[in-house]
Design a protein around this motif. Sequence first.
Motif, short mmCIF file in Angstrom:
data_model
loop_
_atom_site.label_atom_id
_atom_site.label_comp_id
_atom_site.label_asym_id
_atom_site.label_seq_id
_atom_site.Cartn_x
_atom_site.Cartn_y
_atom_site.Cartn_z
N TYR A 154 39.45 29.88 80.65
CA TYR A 154 38.46 30.79 81.22
C TYR A 154 39.02 31.49 82.46
O TYR A 154 38.85 32.70 82.63
CB TYR A 154 37.18 30.02 81.58
CG TYR A 154 36.25 30.82 82.47
CD1 TYR A 154 35.37 31.76 81.93
CD2 TYR A 154 36.26 30.66 83.85
CE1 TYR A 154 34.53 32.50 82.75
CE2 TYR A 154 35.43 31.40 84.67
CZ TYR A 154 34.57 32.32 84.12
OH TYR A 154 33.75 33.07 84.94
N SER B 216 39.91 24.34 78.16
CA SER B 216 39.00 25.48 77.99
C SER B 216 38.58 26.08 79.33
O SER B 216 38.50 27.30 79.48
CB SER B 216 37.77 25.06 77.20
OG SER B 216 38.15 24.60 75.92
N SER C 226 47.12 24.84 71.60
CA SER C 226 45.95 23.98 71.80
C SER C 226 46.36 22.82 72.69
O SER C 226 47.55 22.56 72.89
CB SER C 226 45.41 23.47 70.46
OG SER C 226 46.40 22.68 69.82
#
Length: 197
Positions: A123, A119, A110
């Motif tokens: 992607y 994030s 994370s």
Amino acid sequence: MKYGQDLEISKVDIKNVVADFATWSGPEISKAIEGGIKELDVGVLINNAGVSYPNGRFFHEVDWKMTESLIKVNSEAATWVTRAVLPAMLKKKKGAIVNMGSGSVAVLPSFPLFAIYASTKAYLGMFSRCINLEYKHHGIDIQCQVPLFVATKMTKFKKSLFLIASPEKYAKASIRCIGYEHLSMLLFMHTCHFRRL
């Protein structure tokens, strides 16, 4: 094709195409790129536009404009530019597309205080993996490269050091690695740093 083995650039023609990734719609971006490359033989596309926060912050502290800009520039732009360039590569049955991800996303479970940035870069990794499987049998190599630190305006590093690559050093390594792995961390100094984390 392994691009870095025998790539020799003797003459490069540059054509500028203006597109505002932060505010334009996807179709507007694609149309601008398609129009700009109509007469060109594009062999390699490098999607390296990216933005980040000026400093770490909680998700709820990221304002609306920054949130939208991160998503549009980091994820959507690469999608729409790829869509504009891919048809010509399909006709030729060759080409390479490199999407610039982030080393922080490649190895950390994370990335708190940079949730939206991380994030959007994650992607790019999945997008690259999927379309690589769709198009590699057409002779098109698609890869997501995941640098750690490069001395750019976005990282705010002014000069290269042992663990911070210069833009020139990273660019040379980037071209050499096209065609090998769908997710690639290029520089030895970056992989050493990840092993130490």
